[in-house]
Design a protein around this motif. Sequence first.
Motif, mmCIF file in Angstrom:
data_model
loop_
_atom_site.group_PDB
_atom_site.id
_atom_site.type_symbol
_atom_site.label_atom_id
_atom_site.label_comp_id
_atom_site.label_asym_id
_atom_site.label_seq_id
_atom_site.Cartn_x
_atom_site.Cartn_y
_atom_site.Cartn_z
ATOM 1 N N TYR A 233 29.044 -33.995 -39.066
ATOM 2 C CA TYR A 233 29.169 -35.263 -39.772
ATOM 3 C C TYR A 233 29.627 -36.403 -38.861
ATOM 4 O O TYR A 233 29.483 -37.572 -39.209
ATOM 5 C CB TYR A 233 30.130 -35.117 -40.954
ATOM 6 C CG TYR A 233 29.666 -34.061 -41.937
ATOM 7 C CD1 TYR A 233 28.620 -34.320 -42.810
ATOM 8 C CD2 TYR A 233 30.252 -32.803 -41.958
ATOM 9 C CE1 TYR A 233 28.173 -33.353 -43.694
ATOM 10 C CE2 TYR A 233 29.817 -31.827 -42.841
ATOM 11 C CZ TYR A 233 28.769 -32.109 -43.701
ATOM 12 O OH TYR A 233 28.325 -31.146 -44.576
ATOM 13 N N ALA A 234 30.187 -36.082 -37.724
ATOM 14 C CA ALA A 234 30.599 -37.112 -36.761
ATOM 15 C C ALA A 234 30.709 -36.461 -35.388
ATOM 16 O O ALA A 234 31.126 -35.318 -35.256
ATOM 17 C CB ALA A 234 31.929 -37.741 -37.162
ATOM 18 N N HIS A 245 28.081 -41.459 -36.592
ATOM 19 C CA HIS A 245 28.234 -41.012 -37.980
ATOM 20 C C HIS A 245 27.549 -42.033 -38.880
ATOM 21 O O HIS A 245 27.116 -43.106 -38.417
ATOM 22 C CB HIS A 245 29.714 -40.865 -38.363
ATOM 23 C CG HIS A 245 30.502 -42.145 -38.253
ATOM 24 N ND1 HIS A 245 30.436 -43.160 -39.170
ATOM 25 C CD2 HIS A 245 31.363 -42.570 -37.299
ATOM 26 C CE1 HIS A 245 31.226 -44.147 -38.821
ATOM 27 N NE2 HIS A 245 31.800 -43.823 -37.673
ATOM 28 N N ASN A 247 29.091 -42.871 -41.970
ATOM 29 C CA ASN A 247 30.116 -42.942 -43.009
ATOM 30 C C ASN A 247 30.104 -44.275 -43.762
ATOM 31 O O ASN A 247 30.351 -44.315 -44.964
ATOM 32 C CB ASN A 247 31.500 -42.720 -42.399
ATOM 33 C CG ASN A 247 31.676 -41.305 -41.879
ATOM 34 O OD1 ASN A 247 30.894 -40.424 -42.216
ATOM 35 N ND2 ASN A 247 32.693 -41.090 -41.059
ATOM 36 N N ARG A 248 29.826 -45.376 -43.029
ATOM 37 C CA ARG A 248 29.855 -46.675 -43.708
ATOM 38 C C ARG A 248 28.718 -46.791 -44.713
ATOM 39 O O ARG A 248 28.931 -47.225 -45.848
ATOM 40 C CB ARG A 248 29.785 -47.812 -42.696
ATOM 41 C CG ARG A 248 29.772 -49.196 -43.357
ATOM 42 C CD ARG A 248 29.933 -50.312 -42.348
ATOM 43 N NE ARG A 248 29.823 -51.625 -42.967
ATOM 44 C CZ ARG A 248 30.800 -52.227 -43.643
ATOM 45 N NH1 ARG A 248 31.951 -51.622 -43.801
ATOM 46 N NH2 ARG A 248 30.628 -53.431 -44.175
ATOM 47 N N GLU A 250 27.125 -44.387 -46.159
ATOM 48 C CA GLU A 250 27.362 -43.442 -47.256
ATOM 49 C C GLU A 250 28.461 -43.946 -48.187
ATOM 50 O O GLU A 250 28.458 -43.626 -49.380
ATOM 51 C CB GLU A 250 27.708 -42.072 -46.697
ATOM 52 C CG GLU A 250 26.509 -41.354 -46.080
ATOM 53 C CD GLU A 250 26.826 -39.934 -45.665
ATOM 54 O OE1 GLU A 250 28.033 -39.629 -45.498
ATOM 55 O OE2 GLU A 250 25.885 -39.141 -45.512
ATOM 56 N N SER A 251 29.379 -44.734 -47.644
ATOM 57 C CA SER A 251 30.402 -45.346 -48.494
ATOM 58 C C SER A 251 29.763 -46.314 -49.482
ATOM 59 O O SER A 251 30.108 -46.336 -50.671
ATOM 60 C CB SER A 251 31.435 -46.066 -47.636
ATOM 61 O OG SER A 251 32.419 -46.684 -48.443
#
Length: 316
Positions: A233-234, A245, A247-248, A250-251
């Motif tokens: 994932y990262a 990643h 993550n942003r 997906e946020s």
Amino acid sequence: MSLRAFNAMFPDEDAARAWFEHARWPNGPECYHCGLVGKAWWIGTKRVWCCSGCRKHFSVTAGTPMHRTHLPLLTWLQAFYLIVASSKGISAVKLGEMLGVSYPTAWHLGHRIRAMMAEANPILAGVVEIDEMYAGAPPRKRAKPSRDHDDSEPPPANPKGRGTKRPLVLVAAERGGDVVAKVIPTHGKAAISEALDGVVDPKATVMTDGLPAYKHIGKNQPHLSVNHSDREYARTDEATGHRVHVNRVESFNGFMRRAVIGVWHQISVKHLGRYASEATFRWNRKGDACLDRMTQMVRNGEGRLLSYGFVTAKAA
């Protein structure tokens, strides 16, 4: 802005009209017909402006999604506030209850406001994360194919991953910057390329998951990925030093999913673009003051008409 402050600032229809006019015309009334600025007079008996150039009448709602509205401007302003001040939006049922209008009126009102939230896509630069999301609520569990099966046997599972038919949205998020969301028909390379055209700076470093359709991005610009299938994932890319990643993005996807599940409940493909516009507007401007966001919505609405017949017509 608190509700008490809002009600104090806009006590009546005249205050609402004055705010709309100042938001749309900071340099004075602009004629909808000939474009003349600051050369019109107010006709109080008809509650319209008259242009001194072409002698035609116009109002602040002309040429916007509010065009020919039968609702008071104070009701429009209250709807603006309720939608902007909420964390993830407001349903048409609740909007109608709070404004004292029917459900069809509130539903149409909501879509016209979403049309005013749509903004020109920025060019995303630096590190840009890209991911896709399913924008509809998950389908209900399927029933057993027949009554002959053992009661202990679970019903067949719903299609997962690429097997679902829920509508798709491609999301690109600049790390530390804005988000762009576009409706796409499939996960295919052609659909993704078309959606990203004019959105990502050619010098930007793109980060994605391991979807094969993203591999073509590396032919035109730097592309790094993580493999979620291997529970990656990262990671830190040794060559560039970038932290890889998604993550942003997906946020943001989680933010929009919660709005769908908790507020809108169901989204059709026909209207999905407007819902995505509301989500991105809310995300990109969450640091702006309430009145600043409302002012931007008024200016975004120029030239956009959205009749009730259009939004209720069957999709082609």
